[in-house]
Design an enzyme around this catalytic site. Sequence first.
Site, mmCIF file in Angstrom:
data_model
loop_
_atom_site.group_PDB
_atom_site.id
_atom_site.type_symbol
_atom_site.label_atom_id
_atom_site.label_comp_id
_atom_site.label_asym_id
_atom_site.label_seq_id
_atom_site.Cartn_x
_atom_site.Cartn_y
_atom_site.Cartn_z
ATOM 1 N N GLY A 41 0.793 -1.227 0.000
ATOM 2 C CA GLY A 41 0.000 0.000 0.000
ATOM 3 C C GLY A 41 0.822 1.271 0.000
ATOM 4 O O GLY A 41 0.277 2.361 -0.172
ATOM 5 N N CYS A 250 -27.417 -9.957 -16.200
ATOM 6 C CA CYS A 250 -26.861 -9.691 -17.525
ATOM 7 C C CYS A 250 -27.846 -10.183 -18.592
ATOM 8 O O CYS A 250 -28.303 -11.328 -18.548
ATOM 9 C CB CYS A 250 -25.508 -10.396 -17.689
ATOM 10 S SG CYS A 250 -24.873 -10.304 -19.393
ATOM 11 N N CYS A 253 -25.874 -13.207 -20.679
ATOM 12 C CA CYS A 253 -25.497 -14.494 -20.096
ATOM 13 C C CYS A 253 -26.271 -14.805 -18.821
ATOM 14 O O CYS A 253 -26.096 -15.875 -18.229
ATOM 15 C CB CYS A 253 -23.997 -14.540 -19.810
ATOM 16 S SG CYS A 253 -23.520 -13.588 -18.350
ATOM 17 N N CYS A 275 -22.766 -7.779 -18.984
ATOM 18 C CA CYS A 275 -21.513 -7.877 -18.250
ATOM 19 C C CYS A 275 -20.490 -6.903 -18.819
ATOM 20 O O CYS A 275 -20.304 -6.818 -20.031
ATOM 21 C CB CYS A 275 -20.923 -9.284 -18.389
ATOM 22 S SG CYS A 275 -21.810 -10.549 -17.482
ATOM 23 N N CYS A 281 -18.467 -13.002 -19.880
ATOM 24 C CA CYS A 281 -19.806 -13.136 -20.451
ATOM 25 C C CYS A 281 -19.792 -14.175 -21.585
ATOM 26 O O CYS A 281 -20.660 -15.041 -21.664
ATOM 27 C CB CYS A 281 -20.267 -11.772 -20.977
ATOM 28 S SG CYS A 281 -22.032 -11.670 -21.347
#
Lengths: 302, 278
Positions: A41, A250, A253, A275, A281
């Site tokens: 970080g 979606c 899909c 998606c 997808c």
Amino acid sequence: MSGHENASGAAGAEAYNFAYLDEQTKRMIRRAILKAVAIPGYQVPFASREMPMPYGWGTGGVQVTAACLTAEDRLKVIDQGADDTTNAVSIRKFFERTAGVKTTEETEQATIIQTRHRIPEAPLAEGQIMVFQVPIPEPLRFLEPRETETRKMHALEEYGLMHVKLYEDISVHGHIATTYAYPVLVEGRYVMDPSPIPKFDNPKLDDSPALMLFGAGREQRIYALPPHTRVQSLDFEDHPFDRGHWDEDCALCGDAGSYLDEVITDDAGGRIFVCSDTAHCRARRQAGHAGAASAPYEEAGA
Amino acid sequence: MTMMMDRLRSADRRPAPVAADGARGPLLTVDGLAKHYGARIGCTGVGFDLWPGEVLGIVGESGSGKTTLLKAIAGLVAPDAGSIRYDAGAGPVEVRALSEPERRRLMRTDWAFVHQNPRDGLRMGVSAGANVGERLMARGQRHYGRIRGAALDWLARVEIAGARLDDRPSAFSGGMQQRLQIARNLVSEPRLVFMDEPTGGLDVSVQARLLDLIRALVRELGLSAIVVTHDLAVVRLLADRLMVMKDGRVVEAGLTDQVLDDPAHAYTQLLVSSILQV
Ligand SMILES: Nc1ncnc2c1ncn2[C@@H]1O[C@H](COP(=O)(O)OP(=O)(O)O)[C@@H](O)[C@H]1O
Ligand SMILES: [Mg+2]
């Protein structure tokens, strides 16, 4: 034509090192990456190089990828979740040309994934490297423009300002309205900007088995999340972090758990949600999953 | 000069409040403090004690070193020489010897600094509530509702309508901005507050109201304070004791009423007489 191309291709291959950068630059970037991995970080400064593309195209990410690539790697490049956007295509071509590495669109097949705005839906695995293109690495910039001061605030863990920003969000919008670049606390120590990924992807940063590397070219910073790092999204006790959800699945899909983009389908206000991760997808549709709009959509495309 | 400092140290010292566990010393002891700007004197040779619950006024004409002294004590500028000992209850600590994290923590919890220009002490880009809540969040408070409640409470205490909680300070009048700055500082319940011309730049009627408010808060919270001003009416109302500065040095010090009614130094006499003419 082909003879001419061969000649210039050969000349190009000699002019470039593997993956474009010279060995000394790679060594310098790898050192920065190692330091970043050692201090999860923490933003490590590095001497960003000119790349043959504009800054907005992710030169920080490109340099990190170039420093990590080996001849055996399989590279995936996405932008907004898609492999076929101009930015993704040009970066993929750049590494095909300068490193000759194999590329893929399948998350599971990739050893290195460079991304601008998303983390793929498919779970990442041990041994994989995610490389993020970061425009603004400093999460404190919003309220404290002075670099000397933000550095001090990181050093002394003075992170009250991050919550001032979230407080302000709630007081203006009634909830934490930050949806992209949502700040996180890394291993309980450094506050980090996870780059412009949607907050939906924040939980994927936590305890990921993959190595996550973040490169900011213009700002000359590299930071990292080694595998299995604790990553917490900042919040308030009475306004806990919420990754968000869609009421829709979606349309192609049928996935109810992936990040969706809104797509306008006609000029009469018709719209569907699909998606954002196009490879995810496609894989689902190939496996037989279908959404509300999938049948006519695929037929039209075929 | 030495005599003057002796007077400040002993004769004029009011009885020190005694804590439950017995006698305690000054809250703050400053000795030989100096800050130069190149060859120019900002302030030099300044020493005094500040007792718990006491308000010390610093007066002097413009350029006499009041702001420099205040900032040097509060750590906003680094002094060149001298010592600053602070006693939060566990015995005196040399503030200049603290590590930077310790000093910064002290400054945003136990100490507070009210700037002359509220813009220097406020975050103009966020709401009044966020301004007041900042110190609480810096301390680790993570409950939005409670932070907001505390901010609302403090707005009321500085006489700002609760309806302004989500407004930015840029939409406030000068007097309101100054009151907001005070709320933002006092919310962490500091022991020691530094104020630099807190009523400067405000209309006279607004000044009077703010002065009353500061006086009430100081009493109510038992604050110790060092108040810099060029306005003798301000110290008359607020300060238990007074230091008069000229050319970066303390020329006279003592109980406020004594110094103002019976000034010993020629410069103080001038200062007092010029205000009386107004
Ligand atoms: N940042 C600075 N740089 C150089 N000189 C300064 C600075 N600040 C103050 N001074 C000088 O130090 C002296 C004391 O100034 P200051 O502490 O601001 O006085 P006051 O607050 O009593 O008006 C003045 O001569 C002033 O010009
Ligand atoms: Mg001043």
